[in-house]
Design a protein around this motif. Structure first.
Motif, PDB file in Angstrom:
ATOM      1  N   VAL A  85      43.767  46.706  42.736  1.00  0.00           N
ATOM      2  CA  VAL A  85      43.686  45.619  41.775  1.00  0.00           C
ATOM      3  C   VAL A  85      44.732  44.553  42.113  1.00  0.00           C
ATOM      4  O   VAL A  85      44.444  43.356  42.120  1.00  0.00           O
ATOM      5  CB  VAL A  85      43.884  46.166  40.349  1.00  0.00           C
ATOM      6  N   PHE A  86      45.922  45.012  42.455  1.00  0.00           N
ATOM      7  CA  PHE A  86      46.982  44.061  42.804  1.00  0.00           C
ATOM      8  C   PHE A  86      46.547  43.170  43.961  1.00  0.00           C
ATOM      9  O   PHE A  86      46.636  41.942  43.886  1.00  0.00           O
ATOM     10  CB  PHE A  86      48.268  44.809  43.182  1.00  0.00           C
ATOM     11  N   GLU A  87      46.034  43.802  45.018  1.00  0.00           N
ATOM     12  CA  GLU A  87      45.629  43.022  46.186  1.00  0.00           C
ATOM     13  C   GLU A  87      44.450  42.105  45.872  1.00  0.00           C
ATOM     14  O   GLU A  87      44.337  41.016  46.411  1.00  0.00           O
ATOM     15  CB  GLU A  87      45.283  43.946  47.356  1.00  0.00           C
ATOM     16  N   ASN A  88      43.560  42.578  45.008  1.00  0.00           N
ATOM     17  CA  ASN A  88      42.434  41.741  44.602  1.00  0.00           C
ATOM     18  C   ASN A  88      42.933  40.463  43.952  1.00  0.00           C
ATOM     19  O   ASN A  88      42.474  39.364  44.269  1.00  0.00           O
ATOM     20  CB  ASN A  88      41.532  42.494  43.625  1.00  0.00           C
ATOM     21  N   ILE A  89      43.881  40.631  43.036  1.00  0.00           N
ATOM     22  CA  ILE A  89      44.392  39.448  42.341  1.00  0.00           C
ATOM     23  C   ILE A  89      45.208  38.585  43.297  1.00  0.00           C
ATOM     24  O   ILE A  89      45.185  37.361  43.229  1.00  0.00           O
ATOM     25  CB  ILE A  89      45.247  39.871  41.123  1.00  0.00           C
ATOM     26  N   ALA A  90      45.888  39.256  44.230  1.00  0.00           N
ATOM     27  CA  ALA A  90      46.761  38.511  45.142  1.00  0.00           C
ATOM     28  C   ALA A  90      45.995  37.778  46.235  1.00  0.00           C
ATOM     29  O   ALA A  90      46.513  36.841  46.836  1.00  0.00           O
ATOM     30  CB  ALA A  90      47.770  39.465  45.777  1.00  0.00           C
ATOM     31  N   SER A  91      44.745  38.178  46.481  1.00  0.00           N
ATOM     32  CA  SER A  91      44.064  37.664  47.674  1.00  0.00           C
ATOM     33  C   SER A  91      43.974  36.132  47.756  1.00  0.00           C
ATOM     34  O   SER A  91      44.155  35.585  48.830  1.00  0.00           O
ATOM     35  CB  SER A  91      42.699  38.321  47.841  1.00  0.00           C
ATOM     36  N   PRO A  92      43.748  35.416  46.643  1.00  0.00           N
ATOM     37  CA  PRO A  92      43.724  33.960  46.785  1.00  0.00           C
ATOM     38  C   PRO A  92      45.096  33.381  47.156  1.00  0.00           C
ATOM     39  O   PRO A  92      45.166  32.307  47.729  1.00  0.00           O
ATOM     40  CB  PRO A  92      43.300  33.449  45.398  1.00  0.00           C
TER      41      PRO A  92
ATOM     42  N   ALA B 107      38.788  40.266  37.650  1.00  0.00           N
ATOM     43  CA  ALA B 107      38.118  39.123  38.270  1.00  0.00           C
ATOM     44  C   ALA B 107      38.639  37.815  37.674  1.00  0.00           C
ATOM     45  O   ALA B 107      38.849  36.829  38.393  1.00  0.00           O
ATOM     46  CB  ALA B 107      36.610  39.228  38.082  1.00  0.00           C
ATOM     47  N   ILE B 108      38.863  37.824  36.374  1.00  0.00           N
ATOM     48  CA  ILE B 108      39.377  36.613  35.731  1.00  0.00           C
ATOM     49  C   ILE B 108      40.817  36.367  36.169  1.00  0.00           C
ATOM     50  O   ILE B 108      41.214  35.223  36.418  1.00  0.00           O
ATOM     51  CB  ILE B 108      39.249  36.736  34.198  1.00  0.00           C
ATOM     52  N   ALA B 109      41.567  37.456  36.298  1.00  0.00           N
ATOM     53  CA  ALA B 109      42.946  37.310  36.762  1.00  0.00           C
ATOM     54  C   ALA B 109      42.975  36.707  38.156  1.00  0.00           C
ATOM     55  O   ALA B 109      43.801  35.842  38.459  1.00  0.00           O
ATOM     56  CB  ALA B 109      43.641  38.674  36.766  1.00  0.00           C
ATOM     57  N   ARG B 110      42.050  37.153  39.009  1.00  0.00           N
ATOM     58  CA  ARG B 110      41.996  36.627  40.366  1.00  0.00           C
ATOM     59  C   ARG B 110      41.703  35.121  40.351  1.00  0.00           C
ATOM     60  O   ARG B 110      42.192  34.371  41.186  1.00  0.00           O
ATOM     61  CB  ARG B 110      40.912  37.373  41.162  1.00  0.00           C
ATOM     62  N   ALA B 111      40.897  34.710  39.373  1.00  0.00           N
ATOM     63  CA  ALA B 111      40.585  33.294  39.258  1.00  0.00           C
ATOM     64  C   ALA B 111      41.787  32.523  38.718  1.00  0.00           C
ATOM     65  O   ALA B 111      42.107  31.427  39.166  1.00  0.00           O
ATOM     66  CB  ALA B 111      39.374  33.101  38.343  1.00  0.00           C
ATOM     67  N   LEU B 112      42.456  33.148  37.767  1.00  0.00           N
ATOM     68  CA  LEU B 112      43.519  32.468  37.041  1.00  0.00           C
ATOM     69  C   LEU B 112      44.784  32.305  37.867  1.00  0.00           C
ATOM     70  O   LEU B 112      45.532  31.349  37.702  1.00  0.00           O
ATOM     71  CB  LEU B 112      43.842  33.328  35.814  1.00  0.00           C
ATOM     72  N   VAL B 113      45.023  33.247  38.791  1.00  0.00           N
ATOM     73  CA  VAL B 113      46.324  33.378  39.413  1.00  0.00           C
ATOM     74  C   VAL B 113      46.727  32.146  40.216  1.00  0.00           C
ATOM     75  O   VAL B 113      47.892  31.890  40.425  1.00  0.00           O
ATOM     76  CB  VAL B 113      46.378  34.647  40.300  1.00  0.00           C
ATOM     77  N   ARG B 114      45.739  31.354  40.625  1.00  0.00           N
ATOM     78  CA  ARG B 114      46.143  30.224  41.462  1.00  0.00           C
ATOM     79  C   ARG B 114      45.921  28.878  40.797  1.00  0.00           C
ATOM     80  O   ARG B 114      45.938  27.845  41.449  1.00  0.00           O
ATOM     81  CB  ARG B 114      45.398  30.277  42.782  1.00  0.00           C
ATOM     82  N   ASN B 115      45.707  28.900  39.485  1.00  0.00           N
ATOM     83  CA  ASN B 115      45.611  27.641  38.764  1.00  0.00           C
ATOM     84  C   ASN B 115      44.654  26.634  39.365  1.00  0.00           C
ATOM     85  O   ASN B 115      45.061  25.543  39.740  1.00  0.00           O
ATOM     86  CB  ASN B 115      46.986  26.977  38.731  1.00  0.00           C
TER      87      ASN B 115
END
Lengths: 362, 295
Positions: free
Chosen positions: A92-99, A143-151
Motif C-alpha cells: 500500500v505504501f509503495e502504491n501511494i508513493a508511486s506517483p 486509490a484515492i490516497a494515491r491520487a491525493l498524494v501529489r496534489n
C-alpha cells in the motif's frame, strides 16, 4: 486546483460514437458530477480528459492549457478507477508513493507525504500490506490516497464507489465530500447512481448517449428536470408519468378521462403560452402523492397493485387503468395489495411535459 | 454407505487410477534409465532384470570414441580415449535452445504486449500471418531453406539454428503472450500513465512483472520444442553445429544398434528439460490456469 473546460468533445470507437459534441465546465474547487446510465459516455469523457484516449475532435482545457495533445503524464490529473487498480505487487505504501517516485522527490519527503495522506484517509495501519489483503473500501481509500498524494490540478473519479458494498458506499460518499471540501480540489466525478450525484455534486451534468442533456445544481436537476429522461432517471423511484390533455384555460385532463383538475395559475399560463398541442404528460414525484383509505373532496380513487417496503419508507404502486403511479410514503399507513384507496397530490409539484418531444414545459 | 464414505471411496479409486497412469507414463523413462546403466548382457536378458549392478560404460561410451565400455590393453595396444562429438553436440543443443528460447520469449512478450494493447493497422491479418508460419510441416520448406542457408553462409552454424528456432518459436510466443497480456488489467498501466510514468516506464515497472508467469510458461514450451527439434537440425547442420537429438538417432545406423548408448544419450537429453520444468513448474501450472479465473 484548476478549472476544466471541455468544448465539443467527440470520440468514436469504430462506428460507435461514444461521446458526441459534449461540452462542460468543472469549476475550480467544486465537485462536478457526470451522471448517466451505463454507456452514456462518462468513462470515455474522463479518459479523454486524462489523455488515455485521444479525442476525435473538440478541445479540453485544464486551467489555461489546452491539453489535447499532451501525454497523460504531463496533464497533472489524477484518475481513480472503478476497480481501484492498485499495483498488486507493491505494498500500500509503495502504491501511494508511486506517483512521487517518478518525480524526483527525496525519500524523506515521500515518506512524509505518504504518511500524511494515509493518516488523512485513516489507512495508516495498512501501509505495509499488499492490496489483495485489504477490503474493497480500503482499496478505494488507497486509490484515492494515491491520487491525493501529489496534489494534482484535477481529480477524475470514474464510478469510484460502484464496486463497494452499499454501506461502505454511503460512508465513502460523505468521506469524499469532506475530503474535497478540505483540500479544495476540483473533482470531475462520473457515476450512474443518481443518489450519489444528488448528494455529492455541486453541479450535475446529466449525459445520455454521448450528449449533455442537462446541467444544473442537484436541486434544479431534481425539481426542474429538463425532460422525461432526466425526470425518470433522477429520483428513487423516478417521476411518475401519465398522459394528459390540456383543456384550454387551466384544466388538465389526466388519463385522459381519469380525473381532471385545475392547474395552479403559474403552470396554466405557461401552458397557454407555449403549448402547441394539447397532448402532454402529467408528471409527479412519488413523494408528492398522498394516500388515504378514505376519499373526499380532491381525492381520487385507485387500486393498490404492489407494496414495496424499504425500512422507514415504502413504495406503493397504484394502478390507474393502464397506468402505474408509484407513491413514496412513510411506512405505517398500511395498505394491502388489491385494496381500493384514494390519493391526492401536491398541485404545485406537478410537472408538465410535451408528449411528443418529452421536453418539460412547466 | 453414507455420502462421506462414498466420497472417500471415490477419491481412493481416483488415486489408484492416477498411480496406474503415472506408472504408464514413467515406464519409458525407467526403461531408458535402466538400459543406460545396465551392461549389455543385463540389458538384453529375458526376463528383464529388475536388479542390476549399475555401471557407467554407456555414458563413457557416448562421450568418448573407442571406449566401447572396456578399457585396458588389447593385444598389446592401449585403447586410447578420444572425446566423441557428443559433448559438443550437447553443448550445441544447450546454447541453441536457450538462446533461441530467450530471444523468442522476450520478443514474443514485447510484441504480445503491442498486439494486446495498441491499435496496430491490420492487426488481425498480421496475427494470422504470424500464426501461418506454423501451419506448414517443416519438410515443405526444407529444401528452399537449405539452399538459402547455404548461400547465406548460415549452414551448419549455431547462429543459423538460433535464427531458425527463434522464428519457429516466435509465432507461438506472440500468440501466447498476447493472451497473457490480454488478461492483465489495462488499468495498471493506465494508472501509472496518469500518475506520471511514460509508456515504457509503466510497461517495465507495472506490466512486465505481471507478465512473468506467462513468459515462464512460454519459455518452457519453447525450450522443450527447440530441445527436441529434429528435422531442421538434421537438415541445416553438418558436423559442427549439429544438436544432440539428431546425432543420437544417427548412432542407430552405423555399427548395429547400440541401445545402451542411445539410452544414455537420451537420458542426458531428458535431464535438463526435466530439471528446468521442475524448477519453474509452479509457474507453468499457474500459466495453464491463468485466465481461467476472472476476478
Amino acid at each position: 486546483m484548476a478549472r476544466l473546460v471541455i468544448e465539443n468533445l467527440t470520440k468514436r470507437f469504430g462506428r460507435v460514437v461514444a461521446v458526441s459534441g459534449l461540452s462542460l465546465e468543472a469549476q475550480s474547487g467544486t465537485i462536478t458530477v457526470l451522471l448517466g446510465p451505463t454507456g452514456a459516455g462518462k468513462t470515455t469523457t474522463l479518459r479523454c480528459v486524462a489523455g488515455l484516449e485521444h479525442p476525435d475532435s473538440g478541445t479540453i482545457r485544464i486551467g489555461e492549457r489546452v491539453v489535447n495533445d499532451l501525454p497523460p503524464k504531463d496533464r497533472d490529473v489524477a484518475f481513480v478507477f472503478q476497480n481501484f487498480s492498485l499495483y498488486p505487487r507493491y505494498t500500500v505504501f509503495e502504491n501511494i508513493a508511486s506517483p512521487l517516485r517518478i518525480r524526483n522527490i527525496s525519500r524523506d519527503e515521500i515518506e512524509r507525504r505518504v504518511r500524511e495522506v494515509a493518516h488523512f484517509l485513516h489507512i495508516d495501519h495498512l501501509l505495509e500490506r499488499r492490496p489483495i489483503h485489504i477490503s474493497g473500501g480500503e482499496m478505494q481509500r488507497v486509490a484515492i490516497a494515491r491520487a491525493l498524494v501529489r496534489n494534482p490540478q484535477l481529480f477524475l473519479l470514474d464510478e469510484p464507489l460502484t464496486n463497494l458494498d452499499a454501506k461502505i458506499r454511503e460512508e465513502m460518499r460523505t468521506e469524499l465530500k469532506r475530503l474535497q471540501g478540505e483540500t479544495g480540489a476540483t473533482f470531475l466525478y462520473a457515476t450512474p447512481d443518481q443518489a450519489e450525484a444528488l448528494s455529492m455534486g455541486d453541479r450535475i451534468v446529466v449525459i445520455r448517449q454521448g450528449h449533455v442533456v442537462q446541467v444544473g445544481t442537484p436541486h434544479e436537476i431534481y425539481h426542474y428536470p429538463r425532460n422525461v429522461f432526466v425526470a425518470d432517471f433522477v429520483g428513487s423511484p423516478g417521476m411518475n408519468f401519465v398522459p394528459a390533455l390540456f383543456e384550454g384555460e387551466g384544466k388538465l385532463n389526466v388519463g385522459p378521462g381519469y380525473f381532471t383538475f385545475e392547474l395552479p395559475e403559474e403552470a396554466a399560463s405557461v401552458c397557454r403560452r407555449t403549448l402547441k398541442r394539447p397532448e402532454v404528460l402529467f408528471g409527479i414525484r412519488p413523494e408528492d402523492i398522498l394516500l388515504s383509505i378514505q376519499g373526499g373532496e380532491g381525492w381520487y380513487p385507485a387500486q393498490v397493485d404492489v407494496i414495496e417496503p424499504l425500512g422507514v419508507i415504502q413504495i406503493v404502486r397504484l394502478r390507474l387503468n393502464g397506468h402505474v403511479l408509484r407513491v413514496r410514503g412513510e411506512e405505517g399507513a398500511s395498505f394491502e395489495a388489491g385494496e381500493r384507496v384514494f390519493f391526492r397530490f401536491k398541485k404545485e409539484k406537478v410537472r408538465i411535459f410535451d408528449r411528443l418531444t418529452e421536453e418539460r414545459i412547466f | 454407505m453414507n455420502e462421506f464414505q462414498r466420497r472417500a471411496l471415490k477419491n481412493r479409486v481416483i488415486v489408484v487410477i492416477l498411480v496406474v497412469l503415472l506408472c504408464v507414463y514413467l515406464f519409458p523413462l525407467y526403461w531408458m534409465f535402466s538400459t543406460a546403466t545396465k551392461s549389455k548382457v543385463d540389458a538384453f536378458s529375458l526376463p528383464p532384470k529388475w536388479v542390476w549392478r549399475p555401471q557407467g560404460d554407456n555414458f563413457r561410451g557416448i562421450f568418448y570414441v573407442g571406449a566401447g565400455g572396456a578399457l585396458g590393453t588389447v593385444r598389446g595396444i592401449e585403447l586410447k580415449l578420444k572425446p566423441s562429438a557428443f559433448l559438443r553436440q550437447l553443448g550445441n543443443s544447450i546454447v541453441v535452445s536457450f538462446v533461441s528460447t530467450l530471444l523468442a520469449t522476450f520478443l514474443g512478450a514485447l510484441s504480445g504486449y503491442v498486439f494486446s494493447r495498441m491499435r496496430v493497422r491490420g492487426k488481425d491479418d498480421l496475427l494470422f500471418v504470424i500464426l501461418s508460419s506454423r501451419m506448414l510441416p517443416p519438410v515443405v520448406i526444407a529444401i528452399p531453406l537449405v539452399m538459402m542457408y547455404r548461400s547465406l553462409g548460415l549452414f551448419d552454424t549455431r547462429f543459423g539454428l538460433i535464427i531458425m528456432y527463434t522464428v519457429f518459436n516466435l509465432a507461438f510466443a506472440v500468440w501466447m503472450m498476447r493472451s497473457f497480456v490480454d488478461d492483465i488489467p489495462r488499468e495498471y498501466e493506465e494508472a501509472a500513465l496518469v500518475d506520471g510514468y511514460s509508456r515504457f516506464q509503466a510497461f517495465f515497472k507495472f506490466v512486465f512483472p505481471e507478465m512473468r508467469v506467462g513468459m515462464v510458461a512460454t519459455a518452457i514450451f519453447s525450450l522443450i520444442m527447440t530441445w527436441n527439434e529434429f528435422t531442421f537440425s538434421l537438415l541445416l547442420t553438418g558436423e559442427r553445429a549439429r544438436t544432440a537429438v539428431p546425432s543420437i538417432a544417427h548412432s542407430l545406423g552405423t555399427a548395429g544398434v547400440n541401445w545402451g548408448h542411445i539410452a544414455a544419450g537420451s537420458f542426458l537429453m531428458v535431464l535438463p528439460v526435466v530439471v528446468f520444468t521442475f524448477l519453474l513448474g509452479g509457474n507453468l501450472i499457474r500459466g495453464f490456469t491463468f485466465g481461467a479465473i476472472k476476478e
